[in-house]
Design a protein around this motif. Structure first.
Motif: not given
Ligand code: SAM
Length: 204
Positions: A67, A69, A73, A91, A93, A96, A119-121, A133-135, A144
């Motif tokens: 989720v 991605s 990553l 993803e 965007l 991306r 989006r995940a939801e 990671r970092a989402v 979500w």
């Molecule tokens: C900070 S980036 C991290 C990207 C990657 N996972 C990494 O660790 O490098 C956060 C990512 O989450 C995506 N994102 C944000 N909200 C989201 C959602 N509701 N569902 C899926 N993806 C989402 C954004 O578009 C973005 O690409």
């Protein structure tokens, strides 16, 4: 041992493919603004080995959704390391999503790695494992992502120092949805930096 040498030990025969992915991240990934220019020196440890640290938490033959991605990553390093997995990179965007599709094709992973925009939801599929990671924080991830792995799967997320506090903040939500959260320390190679992995599973 340098991080790239650690990765060579971890990836074995797949080292050439992961090396190609590192090249893509360090060139096109930076040009397209998906990676900061300063990341170039830390691609192996901060991105590849960090992602590969989740591998032992994913059962053999799982279907996985990564989720948010981003540039791939942790989904792409996991897909290269674990040919038994079927992985969807999710993803929202466009830039991306496009990068992910081109990268998966370039790396020859398209047979078992699918790139999906959304989006995940809004995703209505169910997987064995959700990675991320970092989402988002634990509360948001629960909201979500639970439908993506419920009732038999789990969520495994790479997390930073704040994960324990995030679990406390999400405790009512965890209880209400009958989920339990654990924090494990993991690493891909004995000399690699340890990282925290959050594991959320339905209470049995
Ligand atoms: C900070 S980036 C991290 C990207 C990657 N996972 C990494 O660790 O490098 C956060 C990512 O989450 C995506 N994102 C944000 N909200 C989201 C959602 N509701 N569902 C899926 N993806 C989402 C954004 O578009 C973005 O690409």
């Amino acid at each position: 041992m340098q991080p790239s040498e650690q990765a060579e030990a971890v990836y074995g025969d797949a080292y050439q493919t992961i090396n190609r992915y590192v090249d893509i991240l360090g060139t096109k990934g930076i040009e397209w603004g998906l990676m900061g220019p300063r990341e170039n020196d830390r691609l192996w440890d901060r991105h590849i080995l960090n992602s590969a640290a989740l591998a032992d938490l994913i059962p053999e033959g799982s279907t996985v959704v990564d989720v948010g991605s981003g540039a791939g990553l942790p989904g792409i390093p996991l897909a290269i390391l674990r040919p038994d997995l079927e992985i969807t990179l999710l993803e929202p965007l466009l830039r991306r999503f496009t990068f992910l599709g081109e990268t998966v094709d370039d790396l020859g992973l398209a047979k078992r790695v699918t790139v999906q925009r959304g989006r995940a939801e809004d995703c209505d599929q169910v997987f064995d494992v959700v990675t991320c990671r970092a989402v988002a924080n634990v509360s948001k991830l629960l909201g979500w992502c639970t439908p993506l792995f419920y009732p038999n799967g789990k969520l495994v997320a790479l997390k930073g120092e704040s994960v324990e506090q995030e679990i406390i903040d999400a405790s009512r939500r965890l209880e209400k949805s009958r989920m339990e959260a654990a924090v494990l320390t993991v690493r891909a190679h004995p000399e690699a930096e340890v990282t925290k992995a959050l594991v959320i599973t339905p209470v049995r």
